[in-house]
Design an enzyme around this catalytic site. Structure first.
Site, PDB file in Angstrom:
ATOM      1  N   CYS A   1       0.097   3.726   2.814  1.00 43.07           N
ATOM      2  CA  CYS A   1       0.667   3.282   4.182  1.00 43.07           C
ATOM      3  C   CYS A   1       2.256   3.467   4.292  1.00 43.07           C
ATOM      4  O   CYS A   1       2.695   3.915   5.296  1.00 43.07           O
ATOM      5  CB  CYS A   1       0.413   1.603   4.111  1.00 43.07           C
TER       6      CYS A   1
ATOM      7  N   CYS B   1       0.715  -1.176   0.045  1.00 40.43           N
ATOM      8  CA  CYS B   1      -0.170  -0.075  -0.075  1.00 40.43           C
ATOM      9  C   CYS B   1       0.945   1.261  -0.041  1.00 40.43           C
ATOM     10  O   CYS B   1       1.599   1.615   1.079  1.00 40.43           O
ATOM     11  CB  CYS B   1      -0.818   0.099   1.239  1.00 40.43           C
TER      12      CYS B   1
END
Length: 141
Positions: free
Chosen positions: A71, A68
Site C-alpha cells: 500500500c 501495508c
C-alpha cells in the site's frame, strides 16, 4: 437541471457540475472546496458511501492501511494517477485501519484494492500494488 452530480469530500453536499466545467476547477457551492482535485483525497467511510451511490463522475477508491508495505509503495503511484486523471475521474483513499467497517461493507479481502464506481454502481475492482500507468489505464476503461 443538467450537470454531473459530485459529492463534496469536505462537507458531503451533492453538487451539479456541467460536463464542460469538470476541468475548470469546480468548487462546492456550500463550502467552496475543490470538487475535482489533481491529487488523491483521503475520505471517510460515510463520505465514500454517499459518493459511490450518488456521483456521476467515476470514483476510484484505494482501500489501504498504513502497516501495508505494498500500500505504501503504491501511494505515490496512485497520486500520480490522480493528477493525470483529473477532470475524468476522482481518486480517493480509504484507510481500512481507521475505518474498519469499510472492508466488510465493500467486500475487501486484501489490500491494496482499487474499486471503481460509476453512476452509483461498482463497475470493477483490482487487488495488488500497480504503477501509475496501470492505474490510469485501468481507471479509464
Amino acid at each position: 437541471m443538467a450537470g454531473l452530480k459530485m459529492t463534496c469530500f469536505d462537507c458531503g453536499q451533492v453538487n451539479r457540475v456541467p460536463d464542460d466545467k469538470l476541468t475548470a476547477g469546480p468548487k462546492c457551492a456550500t463550502c467552496g472546496t475543490k470538487l475535482m482535485s489533481n491529487k488523491a483525497i483521503e475520505i471517510d467511510l460515510k463520505t465514500l458511501q454517499k459518493a459511490a451511490k450518488t456521483d456521476d463522475v467515476p470514483l476510484v477508491v484505494d482501500f489501504w492501511a498504513p502497516w501495508c508495505g505494498p500500500c505504501r509503495m503504491m501511494a505515490p503511484e496512485f497520486s500520480k494517477a490522480a493528477s493525470e486523471l483529473s477532470g475524468k475521474a476522482r481518486l480517493v483513499k480509504v484507510n481500512t485501519e481507521m475505518h474498519q467497517n469499510a472492508s466488510p461493507k465493500f467486500g475487501i479481502r486484501g489490500i491494496p484494492t482499487m474499486v471503481k464506481f460509476a453512476k452509483g454502481k461498482e463497475v470493477k475492482r483490482q487487488s495488488g500494488a500497480v504503477p501509475a500507468s496501470a492505474i490510469i489505464t485501468w481507471a479509464s476503461t
